[in-house]
Design a protein around this motif. Sequence first.
Motif, PDB file in Angstrom:
ATOM      1  N   THR A   4      -1.087  -1.213   1.306  1.00  0.00           N
ATOM      2  CA  THR A   4      -0.092  -1.885   0.459  1.00  0.00           C
ATOM      3  C   THR A   4       0.167  -3.314   0.931  1.00  0.00           C
ATOM      4  O   THR A   4       1.225  -3.656   1.416  1.00  0.00           O
ATOM      5  CB  THR A   4       1.230  -1.102   0.460  1.00  0.00           C
ATOM      6  N   THR A   5      -0.872  -4.139   0.813  1.00  0.00           N
ATOM      7  CA  THR A   5      -0.706  -5.536   1.224  1.00  0.00           C
ATOM      8  C   THR A   5      -0.575  -6.481   0.029  1.00  0.00           C
ATOM      9  O   THR A   5      -0.207  -7.629   0.198  1.00  0.00           O
ATOM     10  CB  THR A   5      -1.903  -5.999   2.074  1.00  0.00           C
ATOM     11  N   ALA A   6      -0.895  -5.992  -1.153  1.00  0.00           N
ATOM     12  CA  ALA A   6      -0.872  -6.863  -2.328  1.00  0.00           C
ATOM     13  C   ALA A   6       0.487  -7.491  -2.614  1.00  0.00           C
ATOM     14  O   ALA A   6       0.558  -8.660  -2.962  1.00  0.00           O
ATOM     15  CB  ALA A   6      -1.358  -6.093  -3.554  1.00  0.00           C
ATOM     16  N   PRO A   7       1.635  -6.735  -2.489  1.00  0.00           N
ATOM     17  CA  PRO A   7       2.923  -7.330  -2.839  1.00  0.00           C
ATOM     18  C   PRO A   7       3.274  -8.572  -2.040  1.00  0.00           C
ATOM     19  O   PRO A   7       4.041  -9.391  -2.501  1.00  0.00           O
ATOM     20  CB  PRO A   7       3.918  -6.187  -2.565  1.00  0.00           C
ATOM     21  N   THR A   8       2.740  -8.679  -0.812  1.00  0.00           N
ATOM     22  CA  THR A   8       3.105  -9.825   0.006  1.00  0.00           C
ATOM     23  C   THR A   8       2.029 -10.918   0.024  1.00  0.00           C
ATOM     24  O   THR A   8       2.182 -11.909   0.700  1.00  0.00           O
ATOM     25  CB  THR A   8       3.365  -9.383   1.461  1.00  0.00           C
ATOM     26  N   LEU A  90      20.721 -16.361  -1.297  1.00  0.00           N
ATOM     27  CA  LEU A  90      19.704 -15.735  -0.444  1.00  0.00           C
ATOM     28  C   LEU A  90      20.251 -14.521   0.301  1.00  0.00           C
ATOM     29  O   LEU A  90      19.521 -13.558   0.542  1.00  0.00           O
ATOM     30  CB  LEU A  90      19.165 -16.758   0.553  1.00  0.00           C
ATOM     31  N   SER A  91      21.529 -14.563   0.679  1.00  0.00           N
ATOM     32  CA  SER A  91      22.114 -13.423   1.391  1.00  0.00           C
ATOM     33  C   SER A  91      22.077 -12.169   0.542  1.00  0.00           C
ATOM     34  O   SER A  91      21.918 -11.055   1.062  1.00  0.00           O
ATOM     35  CB  SER A  91      23.553 -13.733   1.801  1.00  0.00           C
ATOM     36  N   LEU A  92      22.194 -12.338  -0.776  1.00  0.00           N
ATOM     37  CA  LEU A  92      22.117 -11.193  -1.688  1.00  0.00           C
ATOM     38  C   LEU A  92      20.672 -10.793  -1.949  1.00  0.00           C
ATOM     39  O   LEU A  92      20.347  -9.599  -2.001  1.00  0.00           O
ATOM     40  CB  LEU A  92      22.807 -11.530  -3.013  1.00  0.00           C
ATOM     41  N   GLN A  93      19.807 -11.784  -2.101  1.00  0.00           N
ATOM     42  CA  GLN A  93      18.420 -11.485  -2.433  1.00  0.00           C
ATOM     43  C   GLN A  93      17.656 -10.907  -1.248  1.00  0.00           C
ATOM     44  O   GLN A  93      16.850  -9.991  -1.410  1.00  0.00           O
ATOM     45  CB  GLN A  93      17.716 -12.740  -2.930  1.00  0.00           C
ATOM     46  N   LEU A  94      17.901 -11.436  -0.056  1.00  0.00           N
ATOM     47  CA  LEU A  94      17.163 -10.990   1.132  1.00  0.00           C
ATOM     48  C   LEU A  94      17.842  -9.840   1.853  1.00  0.00           C
ATOM     49  O   LEU A  94      17.168  -9.024   2.486  1.00  0.00           O
ATOM     50  CB  LEU A  94      16.977 -12.159   2.102  1.00  0.00           C
ATOM     51  N   SER A  95      19.164  -9.800   1.798  1.00  0.00           N
ATOM     52  CA  SER A  95      19.961  -8.796   2.515  1.00  0.00           C
ATOM     53  C   SER A  95      19.468  -8.632   3.951  1.00  0.00           C
ATOM     54  O   SER A  95      19.054  -7.542   4.360  1.00  0.00           O
ATOM     55  CB  SER A  95      19.885  -7.446   1.783  1.00  0.00           C
ATOM     56  N   PRO A  96      19.501  -9.708   4.746  1.00  0.00           N
ATOM     57  CA  PRO A  96      18.934  -9.646   6.101  1.00  0.00           C
ATOM     58  C   PRO A  96      19.795  -8.835   7.059  1.00  0.00           C
ATOM     59  O   PRO A  96      21.013  -8.713   6.856  1.00  0.00           O
ATOM     60  CB  PRO A  96      18.905 -11.116   6.524  1.00  0.00           C
ATOM     61  N   PRO A  97      19.193  -8.267   8.106  1.00  0.00           N
ATOM     62  CA  PRO A  97      19.988  -7.583   9.134  1.00  0.00           C
ATOM     63  C   PRO A  97      20.982  -8.546   9.768  1.00  0.00           C
ATOM     64  O   PRO A  97      20.698  -9.740   9.919  1.00  0.00           O
ATOM     65  CB  PRO A  97      18.928  -7.137  10.157  1.00  0.00           C
ATOM     66  N   ALA A 116      11.379 -18.211  -1.831  1.00  0.00           N
ATOM     67  CA  ALA A 116      12.043 -16.903  -1.931  1.00  0.00           C
ATOM     68  C   ALA A 116      12.506 -16.621  -3.359  1.00  0.00           C
ATOM     69  O   ALA A 116      12.316 -15.519  -3.882  1.00  0.00           O
ATOM     70  CB  ALA A 116      13.232 -16.847  -0.974  1.00  0.00           C
ATOM     71  N   PHE A 117      13.097 -17.614  -4.017  1.00  0.00           N
ATOM     72  CA  PHE A 117      13.596 -17.418  -5.376  1.00  0.00           C
ATOM     73  C   PHE A 117      12.474 -17.156  -6.370  1.00  0.00           C
ATOM     74  O   PHE A 117      12.708 -16.566  -7.427  1.00  0.00           O
ATOM     75  CB  PHE A 117      14.401 -18.637  -5.830  1.00  0.00           C
ATOM     76  N   ALA A 118      11.274 -17.608  -6.050  1.00  0.00           N
ATOM     77  CA  ALA A 118      10.143 -17.453  -6.976  1.00  0.00           C
ATOM     78  C   ALA A 118       9.538 -16.055  -6.930  1.00  0.00           C
ATOM     79  O   ALA A 118       8.664 -15.741  -7.740  1.00  0.00           O
ATOM     80  CB  ALA A 118       9.064 -18.479  -6.661  1.00  0.00           C
ATOM     81  N   GLN A 119      10.002 -15.205  -6.017  1.00  0.00           N
ATOM     82  CA  GLN A 119       9.403 -13.891  -5.842  1.00  0.00           C
ATOM     83  C   GLN A 119      10.083 -12.828  -6.711  1.00  0.00           C
ATOM     84  O   GLN A 119      11.265 -12.923  -6.998  1.00  0.00           O
ATOM     85  CB  GLN A 119       9.455 -13.480  -4.366  1.00  0.00           C
ATOM     86  N   PRO A 120       9.341 -11.797  -7.067  1.00  0.00           N
ATOM     87  CA  PRO A 120       9.874 -10.798  -7.998  1.00  0.00           C
ATOM     88  C   PRO A 120      10.714  -9.694  -7.361  1.00  0.00           C
ATOM     89  O   PRO A 120      11.424  -8.981  -8.062  1.00  0.00           O
ATOM     90  CB  PRO A 120       8.606 -10.206  -8.620  1.00  0.00           C
ATOM     91  N   LEU A 171       6.456 -29.031  -7.373  1.00  0.00           N
ATOM     92  CA  LEU A 171       5.848 -28.974  -8.696  1.00  0.00           C
ATOM     93  C   LEU A 171       4.882 -27.793  -8.801  1.00  0.00           C
ATOM     94  O   LEU A 171       4.791 -27.155  -9.846  1.00  0.00           O
ATOM     95  CB  LEU A 171       5.115 -30.284  -8.992  1.00  0.00           C
ATOM     96  N   ALA A 172       4.168 -27.519  -7.722  1.00  0.00           N
ATOM     97  CA  ALA A 172       3.241 -26.385  -7.726  1.00  0.00           C
ATOM     98  C   ALA A 172       3.982 -25.064  -7.898  1.00  0.00           C
ATOM     99  O   ALA A 172       3.492 -24.136  -8.545  1.00  0.00           O
ATOM    100  CB  ALA A 172       2.433 -26.372  -6.426  1.00  0.00           C
ATOM    101  N   LEU A 173       5.180 -24.964  -7.315  1.00  0.00           N
ATOM    102  CA  LEU A 173       5.979 -23.750  -7.467  1.00  0.00           C
ATOM    103  C   LEU A 173       6.660 -23.693  -8.829  1.00  0.00           C
ATOM    104  O   LEU A 173       6.866 -22.614  -9.383  1.00  0.00           O
ATOM    105  CB  LEU A 173       7.056 -23.693  -6.375  1.00  0.00           C
ATOM    106  N   LEU A 174       7.024 -24.837  -9.362  1.00  0.00           N
ATOM    107  CA  LEU A 174       7.798 -24.877 -10.598  1.00  0.00           C
ATOM    108  C   LEU A 174       6.969 -24.504 -11.818  1.00  0.00           C
ATOM    109  O   LEU A 174       7.474 -23.855 -12.740  1.00  0.00           O
ATOM    110  CB  LEU A 174       8.378 -26.282 -10.791  1.00  0.00           C
ATOM    111  N   GLY A 175       5.692 -24.874 -11.832  1.00  0.00           N
ATOM    112  CA  GLY A 175       4.856 -24.640 -12.999  1.00  0.00           C
ATOM    113  C   GLY A 175       4.860 -23.204 -13.506  1.00  0.00           C
ATOM    114  O   GLY A 175       5.164 -22.948 -14.679  1.00  0.00           O
ATOM    115  N   PRO A 176       4.540 -22.210 -12.650  1.00  0.00           N
ATOM    116  CA  PRO A 176       4.542 -20.824 -13.118  1.00  0.00           C
ATOM    117  C   PRO A 176       5.901 -20.356 -13.621  1.00  0.00           C
ATOM    118  O   PRO A 176       5.978 -19.542 -14.537  1.00  0.00           O
ATOM    119  CB  PRO A 176       4.108 -20.040 -11.866  1.00  0.00           C
ATOM    120  N   ARG A 177       6.986 -20.863 -13.042  1.00  0.00           N
ATOM    121  CA  ARG A 177       8.319 -20.447 -13.469  1.00  0.00           C
ATOM    122  C   ARG A 177       8.624 -20.930 -14.887  1.00  0.00           C
ATOM    123  O   ARG A 177       9.326 -20.268 -15.640  1.00  0.00           O
ATOM    124  CB  ARG A 177       9.376 -20.995 -12.510  1.00  0.00           C
TER     125      ARG A 177
END
Length: 229
Positions: A4-8, A90-97, A116-120, A171-177
């Motif tokens: 299960t390496t595809a998600p990352t 990010l504290s809500l999205q990542l919920s870090p220890p 981080a925000f660009a991830q599903p 810009l590279a990150l923004l395009g797909p969004r």
Amino acid sequence: MTITTAPTAHPVRDGLAVGLAVGLSGFAFGVTAAGDGLTLWQCAALSALAFTGASQFALVGALGGGAAPLAAVAGALFLGVRNAFYGMRLSLQLSPPRALRPLMAHWVIDETSAVAFAQPDRRSARAGFTTTGVSLYLLWNATTVAGALGAGALGDPSRFGLDAAGPAAFLALLGPRLRQGAEQRWTAALGVVLALGCTPLLPAGVPVLATLLAVPIVLLATRGKEAGR
């Protein structure tokens, strides 16, 4: 056995790409800071302890322009306010220890937040945030030192194109969004308008914060349009 390496795969790739591209801008900061009178150790300490490029450039630029130290620090802190908004989401999205939160808070900047925000999902967001944070922190600090050491020989860092690395990565990150829907496209377009309109009128850092208004404006307009149908 299933691996299960595809998600990352994508967040790691994106994180490394952003970390490498933006990390090279540390050369520009090192050259600029040394040219404005900071010592090598001051340049290195500022990158290691502050680690937020826009605020660092604002600080050394103000000091180089003759501003009082307290005024320069205040301006840099104001420019870094946006990181607090990133951190809340990010504290809500990542919920870090809890034990890792102080370390992760040091890495809450534009680049790590964007990846981080660009991830599903949470797992991918954590992978993207961590990869970007590690690669960017190490490279930014290394190139800061290199830039400070070679400040006299390098001259103006903009002639190497290093000042364009950060915007190009975004810009590279923004395009797909932008392909995900009309709301994202309208939000991005309104953010650009707000930034360009506020830049000549407001102090440095405020136009960046003003772009946050694009989100509620687009949401209200969308909800109003749906309610009218």
